[in-house]
Design a protein around this motif. Structure first.
Motif, PDB file in Angstrom:
ATOM      1  N   GLN A   1      63.904  14.863  29.255  1.00 22.62           N
ATOM      2  CA  GLN A   1      63.557  15.061  30.782  1.00 22.62           C
ATOM      3  C   GLN A   1      62.483  16.325  31.047  1.00 22.62           C
TER       4      GLN A   1
ATOM      5  N   SER B   1      63.989  16.778  41.058  1.00 27.25           N
ATOM      6  CA  SER B   1      64.611  16.667  39.998  1.00 27.25           C
ATOM      7  C   SER B   1      64.487  18.342  39.139  1.00 27.25           C
TER       8      SER B   1
ATOM      9  N   SER C   1      63.856  21.569  28.780  1.00 29.60           N
ATOM     10  CA  SER C   1      63.046  20.360  28.470  1.00 29.60           C
ATOM     11  C   SER C   1      63.313  20.040  26.962  1.00 29.60           C
TER      12      SER C   1
END
Length: 423
Positions: free
Chosen positions: A297, A370, A204
Motif C-alpha cells: 500500500q 488513506s 510503504s
C-alpha cells in the motif's frame, strides 16, 4: 519580543451587518509559517476580516521549517506569552500543546460537522478541541509528464521503478544538453520533513510506522532498514548530494526551474508549479507515492495545518472569531483555488469552481484519506524528541554515518529509554 506595542481602542470600520461597537474592536496577532504563498494569502484574508469586523490583525512571520516553528511556539507558550493570540499549528502538535490552547469545542459546535471527522479527531485531546482545521495535506509524487511521454514511460508504482525511470530519463536528458537535471528531489534535511519522507519509505515497504498505535517501538526491523538503505543509494545518483540539506522550498526550487524528473512534495507546490514564472507550467502531473512492490500500500504522511487560540490571549473572543473566519468554507475555498491546498471541508471537493481551478484536487482526496499519521498521538508530549531521534538516525544513514541497521538499532534503544514505563 513585543508584537503588539499598543492596542487600538478606536478603529473606524463598518462590519458586514452594520456599524460595530468601536470600543469592542480588538488587536490580534497571528503566528504563521512562511512556506510558499501562505503569508501573502493570509494578508489578503486579514484585510477582509478587518474590513468585516473592525478588528486588527498583525502577522508574525515564522520560519518555513516546522521544527523551528514548533521550538519557538513552545518557548512563547511556556512563558505565558500574551503577544500572540492565534497560532497556525501542525497537525502533530495537538497532544504536545493542548494545555496551552483554548478549548474550541463549544465555540465551533456549529461548524465542526462540516470538516472531515478524522481531522477533527486529530485535533481533539482528552475531549478538548485544541485547534480548528485550516487545510489538510498529504504528499504525492510530482512527475514530468512531458519527459515520461518523450521516453515512453509511465508513472512508477514502486520505488525501484522510480529509481530506474529517474536514472534513465536523467541520463538521456543530460546527454541531450540538460546538464543540471536530476531524477528525483525530496526533503532530506535533518528536520520534521525527513521524518515524513522516511515514514513513507518505511511504511510503504512493510516496515511499520516507527511506533505502533499500541505503543510498540517497531522501527528496528529488516524492512525498515532496507528501505532507508535503498534511498541512500539515490544520493549522488538520481538525487543531488545537496538533497541532504533540502526542505520543501529547496526541492520545489529545483523542480520548478525544470531540473528534476520527479519530486515528492505537498499539494501547495501544484499551483506554484503552474504559475506563469514556472518552467514546468503545464508539463507535470501528480500520482500516489510509490510502494516497495505492487502489492504494498502506498503511504503518504498525513499533514495539515490548523488554527489554535492561546489561553494567554486577552482577546480570546475576537481570536476565536478570526479562527472561525479562516477555517470557514468560504476561506478554505479561496485557499484551495489560489494555493492548491486541500480543504478539510468535505463539500468543497464537489465544488465545481474548485474542480475547475484545481482539476487534480478531487483525485487527491483518497490519497489523504488513506494517509499514515505520524506517531504523535501515542508519543504525546514526547513526540518531538521521538521525531528528532528518528530523523537523525535516517539522516546519519543517508550521509554515510553508519548503516541503517546500526542506526535503527541505536534508535530503538534511545526510544526505549525515552518511553520509560509508558508514553
Amino acid at each position: 519580543m513585543n508584537v503588539k506595542p499598543f492596542v487600538r481602542t478606536l478603529i473606524s470600520c463598518a462590519a458586514i451587518a452594520g456599524a460595530i461597537d468601536l470600543a469592542a474592536a480588538a488587536e490580534l496577532s497571528m503566528a504563521a509559517n512562511s512556506t510558499g504563498k501562505n503569508l501573502s494569502f493570509l494578508r489578503d484574508q486579514i484585510a477582509r476580516f478587518e474590513k468585516e469586523t473592525g478588528h486588527k490583525v498583525n502577522l508574525v512571520t515564522m520560519p518555513a521549517s516546522s521544527s523551528e516553528q514548533f521550538s519557538q511556539y513552545r518557548l512563547w507558550l511556556a512563558a505565558g506569552n500574551k503577544d500572540v493570540d492565534v497560532y497556525q499549528t501542525d497537525v502533530i502538535w495537538a497532544p504536545q500543546l493542548a494545555e496551552q490552547f483554548v478549548d474550541l469545542t463549544e465555540a465551533t459546535k456549529d461548524v465542526v460537522g462540516e470538516h472531515f471527522p478524522s481531522i477533527i479527531q486529530s485535533q481533539t485531546v482528552n475531549g478538548k478541541l485544541v485547534a480548528l482545521p485550516f487545510y489538510t495535506d498529504a504528499p504525492a509524487l510530482y512527475y514530468r509528464k512531458d519527459l515520461l511521454d518523450k521516453y515512453g514511460k509511465t508513472p512508477p508504482k514502486t520505488w525501484d521503478e522510480l529509481a530506474a525511470t529517474a536514472k534513465e530519463v536523467q541520463d538521456k536528458e543530460r546527454a541531450a544538453g540538460s546538464a543540471d537535471i536530476w531524477g528525483f528531489v525530496f526533503q532530506g534535511n535533518a528536520y520534521e520533513g525527513l521524518t515524513c519522507n522516511a515514514l513513507e519509505w518505511i511504511k510503504s515497504s512493510g516496515g511499520g510506522q516507527i511506533i505502533e498505535p499500541d505503543g510498540t517501538i517497531s522501527v528496528n526491523n529488516e524492512k525498515a532498514a532496507a528501505a532507508v538503505e535503498k534511498v541512500k543509494e539515490w544520493i549522488g545518483t538520481i538525487a543531488p548530494k545537496g538533497v541532504l540539506a533540502y526542505q520543501e522550498e529547496e526541492s520545489r526550487g529545483v523542480w520548478q526551474t525544470g531540473n528534476a524528473v520527479f519530486m515528492r512534495n505537498w499539494p501547495y507546490a501544484y499551483a506554484l508549479g503552474n504559475g506563469d514564472d514556472s518552467a514546468v507550467k503545464g508539463k507535470f502531473e501528480v500520482a500516489p507515492l510509490p510502494a516497495a512492490t505492487d502489492g504494498d500500500q502506498p503511504s503518504s504522511t498525513l499533514g495539515g495545518w490548523n488554527l489554535a487560540v492561546s489561553k494567554y490571549s486577552d482577546e480570546q473572543e475576537a481570536a476565536i472569531a478570526f479562527v472561525k473566519f479562516l477555517g470557514s468554507a468560504e476561506t478554505q475555498k479561496v485557499r484551495a483555488i489560489e494555493l492548491s491546498n486541500l480543504p478539510t471541508i468535505a463539500a468543497l471537493y464537489d465544488d465545481p469552481e474548485v474542480a475547475a481551478a484545481q482539476p487534480f484536487m478531487p483525485h487527491w482526496k483518497p490519497i489523504f484519506q488513506s494517509a499514515v499519521p505520524r506517531p504523535s498521538a501515542v508519543a504525546k508530549v514526547k513526540y518531538n524528541e521521538v521525531s528528532s531521534k528518528f530523523w537523525s538516525a535516517v539522516h546519519n544513514t543517508l550521509s554515510g554515518n553508519g548503516t541503517a541497521a546500526e542506526n535503527l538499532e541505536l534508535l530503538e534503544v534511545e526510544l526505549t529509554e525515552l518511553k520509560g514505563d509508558a508514553w
